[in-house]
Design an enzyme around this catalytic site. Structure first.
Site, PDB file in Angstrom:
ATOM      1  N   CYS A 262      37.953 -62.241  31.923  1.00  0.00           N
ATOM      2  CA  CYS A 262      38.916 -62.308  31.572  1.00  0.00           C
ATOM      3  C   CYS A 262      39.670 -63.493  30.283  1.00  0.00           C
ATOM      4  O   CYS A 262      40.896 -63.184  29.681  1.00  0.00           O
ATOM      5  CB  CYS A 262      40.285 -63.299  32.537  1.00  0.00           C
ATOM      6  SG  CYS A 262      40.159 -61.717  33.950  1.00  0.00           S
ATOM      7  N   GLU A 394      36.479 -54.919  32.183  1.00  0.00           N
ATOM      8  CA  GLU A 394      37.550 -54.582  32.812  1.00  0.00           C
ATOM      9  C   GLU A 394      38.892 -54.518  33.054  1.00  0.00           C
ATOM     10  O   GLU A 394      40.327 -53.889  33.449  1.00  0.00           O
ATOM     11  CB  GLU A 394      38.337 -55.803  34.315  1.00  0.00           C
ATOM     12  CG  GLU A 394      37.101 -56.230  35.179  1.00  0.00           C
ATOM     13  CD  GLU A 394      36.770 -57.978  35.820  1.00  0.00           C
ATOM     14  OE1 GLU A 394      38.540 -57.930  36.544  1.00  0.00           O
ATOM     15  OE2 GLU A 394      36.017 -57.678  36.705  1.00  0.00           O
TER      16      GLU A 394
END
Length: 840
Positions: A262, A394
């Site tokens: 992330c 992602e």
């Protein structure tokens, strides 16, 4: 190189102990159930990649600052901010100290007298001329700085004293002020300069403090106050904490993926521009190279500050020291991790594409190139040998991601055709994002696709065959992040069972890394994790022990083999029915449950109340209003109520559901066994962006099937769920929405590989049930030595490694009676690695 790594792995294995254990939701077999494993040594199975098992390093759970990065001073450049964490100030981890009569006059300032443009804050200390000492002390991370008697610690600071010389005293002491080393005396004079010295510990403490004080009047400026243990991994300056790095090295990783995660694709993608740069920025590699005092700090997505002391150069160096392939990840300008947006600025996209090309030059370019020269100046004139670059992480917007991914790939392949560009398939093991991403990956001929998923142990036990049906002519798979949502031995067993399927499909699955890698016990944002640490020690979880044994016993090629299954595995979906909400108020009416042969099992229109229902989670507020059962609150992440018999099977559930208000839709449960064990149809989930069926087992959920269905507030929906044995069909407003067959957990799994250097067969068996598995092993025509090496992990399913207790540890021994056909009993809750040597 791999042959040498395997040789060292054998030597390492001899020091290990153990068999790994997995818990299964399946019914246990009878004591010493008979199994069979048939091996065909004459057949040729897929070759296993030299990079099969590696590591993924992301700065989550203080994995870098306060963890792997060996710096002992927290907030060394006074850059902490409420933008990093609402509890931070620029003096976090610091306290003012003095021995004089006056109060300490110390403040963090950001003015033209700063050290440099990217390191903008510094500490300004006014030194009264009263004979006292004035300054600050740093408490390090968590409970304090760990100091070990006899060890050396390298101190450095950037300081200035423009008016007059300022004597500077540096001390190591414990929380009570008792000394832990002889003081270090330095003299600061003039503009900014770096001052260094060494402190030799005369005592030990886990609550150490570093103090820096001045005296004699004048004004003192301090920045980049640093303390490193002299002993770092491989003796690197600005290096890594030895005990953690050595545990990673013991995994014998074939690759290192970094820096996220992330961190890569969240926050602003803008460049650093002083003085008003975005504090929440994606991890951009150029910010993290060059002298550490010139690197910007940044808000970390996981809620703290990251110093960038562990930057791209240090990651490349670590991979080099491990003998592993580096795999950097760069942002694709489409956010993930809950920030679903795409950047449309064409100039910004061009800049990031050029940054990626510059990164490849930094890694591989000659020392006289622009960015290769930066690498050489940092101490590594030889190229790092980069072969793979991953773009993105992602992303939940597959169309937008691929539009940008292709721009990156085209530019990289035009200039560096030998570089493999890795894509991804989103954040889950299935669902609409996953399916569309894979369609695009295949359509555009992506070389390798990164899959991520965190599922329940039951999911891993039931999905061993996941990659059996993947296209052998399609993209390779990199399983970049996976874990079974727990650090107990039962979790590690489920992962081990699943990994036998990864190896069996080594022609498709080329790379695998468990995630997250590291976690500070004192500040954790995500669990489970592979390696845990505090300020003084580190330890491998049960999951770590499995990953280490698979990585050091990989083999070079799969040997085709088959195994018998476990009697009684599976059985029908069984359970009561449930109603729930997630941060939403909703109402339910006209609930009917009918058996497959038409018998009414439950009928409730709530005209007489809701006495048939039990509120099992405590969250939310259920009440009967106007003949409907209503959950009135718009908060609460699972408000489940249940009715019926946990023994029900083969039934139809019908209900009318209406969303009132809130973030999502409604949840209709079936096969409900309790608060942590159920199936539910999640309509309008994930902030009303999609719908899915999920399976909860032991509190951990796994996605089974999903699509993009959303829910409108105020509209009544007719819902029907048909359960037949393990088959489920779902209807929404009379139209078939979807269906599935629930996979059956299998507690007995195996794979066989061969070490081409030694000729050994490596038989890997997971027995994830509470009974031993007596197994006949048939090696066909192979003639083998009568003694084999056996490494076993075995423990209680609930066992968990901690700082002081390591119940999950492998044990190595020898076993006799081995032949072309022989019988061996694999213990309950165990993972076994059996090395069988061909007859000489």
């Amino acid at each position: 190189m791999r042959a040498n790594r395997r040789k060292s792995a054998r030597a390492t294995c001899a020091l290990l102990t153990g068999l790994l254990c997995v818990v299964s939701a399946a019914a246990p077999a009878s004591a010493a159930t008979d199994y069979s494993i048939d091996i065909d040594p004459s057949a040729t199975g897929p070759r296993i990649s030299d990079q099969m098992y590696g590591i993924f390093m992301e700065d989550i759970n203080h994995a870098a600052d306060g963890g792997l990065y060996a710096e002992l001073v927290q907030n060394r450049s006074f850059e902490y901010s409420t933008a990093d964490n609402e509890n931070y100030t620029s003096m976090t981890a610091w306290e003012e100290i003095s021995t004089g009569k006056a109060n300490v006059q110390a403040e963090v300032v950001n003015d033209d007298g700063r050290l440099n443009e990217r390191n903008r804050n510094y500490l300004r200390v006014v030194l009264p001329a009263d004979g006292g000492e004035y300054g600050v002390a740093n408490s390090g991370y968590s409970t304090g700085i760990t100091v070990t008697e006899g060890e050396e610690y390298d101190f450095s600071v950037w300081a200035k004293s423009p008016g007059r010389a300022a004597p500077l005293t540096v001390r190591l002491h414990d929380a009570q002020g008792d000394p832990l080393a002889e003081p270090l005396a330095l003299e600061v004079q003039g503009d900014w300069a770096r001052y260094t010295g060494t402190l030799t510990a005369t005592g030990s403490s886990t609550t150490g403090r570093l103090s820096v004080t001045g005296s004699g009047g004048g004004v003192l400026g301090l920045d980049m106050v640093s303390l490193f243990p002299r002993e770092t991994f491989k003796g690197r300056e600005n290096g890594l904490r030895t005990d953690i790095a050595e545990k990673i090295a013991a995994l014998d990783p074939g690759f290192v993926r970094f820096p996220g995660g992330c961190l890569v694709n969240t926050g602003s993608h803008e460049a650093y521009e002083a003085p008003d740069w975005p504090r929440e920025r994606s991890f951009q590699w150029k910010d993290t190279v060059g002298p550490v005092e010139e690197r910007a700090t940044n808000h970390n997505f996981w809620g703290y500050n990251q110093s960038y002391g562990l930057g791209y150069y240090e990651y490349f160096q670590f991979a080099d020291d491990l003998g592993a392939m580096p795999l950097p990840v760069v942002p694709a300008l489409v956010t993930g991790c809950g920030e679903n947006r795409a950047t449309d600025d064409p100039e910004l996209l061009r800049r990031h594409i050029q940054d990626t090309l510059d990164l490849i030059e930094f890694a591989n370019g000659p020392a006289d190139s622009e960015w290769g020269g930066v690498r050489a100046e940092m101490g590594h004139p030889e190229p790092f040998g980069l072969t793979h670059v991953q773009v993105g992480n992602e992303e939940n917007l597959p169309e937008e991601f691929f539009e940008r991914f292709l721009r990156f790939r085209d530019a990289i392949e035009a200039e560096y055709p030998d570089i493999t560009v890795v894509g991804n398939s989103g954040p889950a093991s299935g669902g609409s994002v996953f399916e569309r991403a894979w369609e695009l990956n295949r359509e555009h001929g992506v070389a390798m696709v990164d899959e991520h998923y965190y599922n329940s142990p039951a999911w891993f036990l039931a999905n061993n065959e996941r990659y059996d049906s993947y296209d052998r002519e399609g993209p390779d798979v990199y399983l970049g992040e996976f874990a079974s949502q727990g650090n107990q031995f039962s979790n590690a067993l489920a992962e081990a069972a699943y990994m036998t399927g990864l190896e069996r499909n080594a022609d498709v699955v080329k790379m695998v890394s468990y995630a997250p890698l590291l976690a500070a016990e004192w500040n954790t944002q995500w669990t489970p994790d592979m390696i845990w640490f505090d300020n003084s020690t580190s330890w491998g979880s049960a999951n770590y022990e499995v990953q280490r044994l698979f990585s050091t016993n990989t083999g070079d090629r799969v040997v085709p083999s088959t195994a018998s299954g476990t009697p009684g595995v599976g059985g029908p979906i069984t359970g009561a029915v449930g109603l729930s909400t997630w941060n939403t108020s909703a109402e339910y009416d006209d609930v009917r449950v009918t058996s497959a042969d038409g018998e009414a099992l439950l009928t409730d229109d709530f005209s007489s109340g809701a006495d048939q229902w039990t509120h099992i989670t405590g969250a939310g507020n259920w009440t009967v209003e106007n003949g409907a059962y209503v959950q009135t609150e718009t908060s609460g992440e699972n408000t489940m109520v249940t009715a019926g018999d946990p023994g029900w099977t083969d039934y139809d559930l019908e209900v009318t559901a209406t969303k009132r208000e809130g973030a999502e839709g409604f949840l209709v449960g079936f096969g409900v066994q309790g608060t942590g064990d159920y199936y539910w149809w999640n309509l309008g989930g994930w902030n009303n962006t999609q719908s899915a069926v999920e399976r909860a087992s032991g509190g951990a959920k796994s996605l089974i099937v999903s699509d993009g269905t959303t829910v409108e507030a105020g509209r009544a929906y007719d819902i029907r769920v048909e359960v037949r044995d393990r088959d489920v069909t779902l209807y929404l407003d009379g139209e078939e929405w979807g269906g599935f067959t629930a996979p059956e957990p299998e507690p007995f799994r195996q794979v066989v590989t061969r070490d081409e250097q030694t000729g050994e067969f490596i038989v890997k068996v997971v027995n994830a049930q509470g009974e031993a598995a007596r197994t006949s092993i048939d090696l066909g025509s192979a003639q083998v030595e009568p003694t084999a090496e056996l490494t076993v992990l075995q423990a209680d399913p609930a066992a968990e490694n901690t700082a002081t207790d390591r119940p999950v540890s492998p044990e190595t021994s020898t076993v006799d009676g081995v032949d072309s056909t022989f019988t061996h009993t694999f213990p309950a809750h165990s993972v076994t690695f059996m090395r069988i040597t061909p007859e000489r």
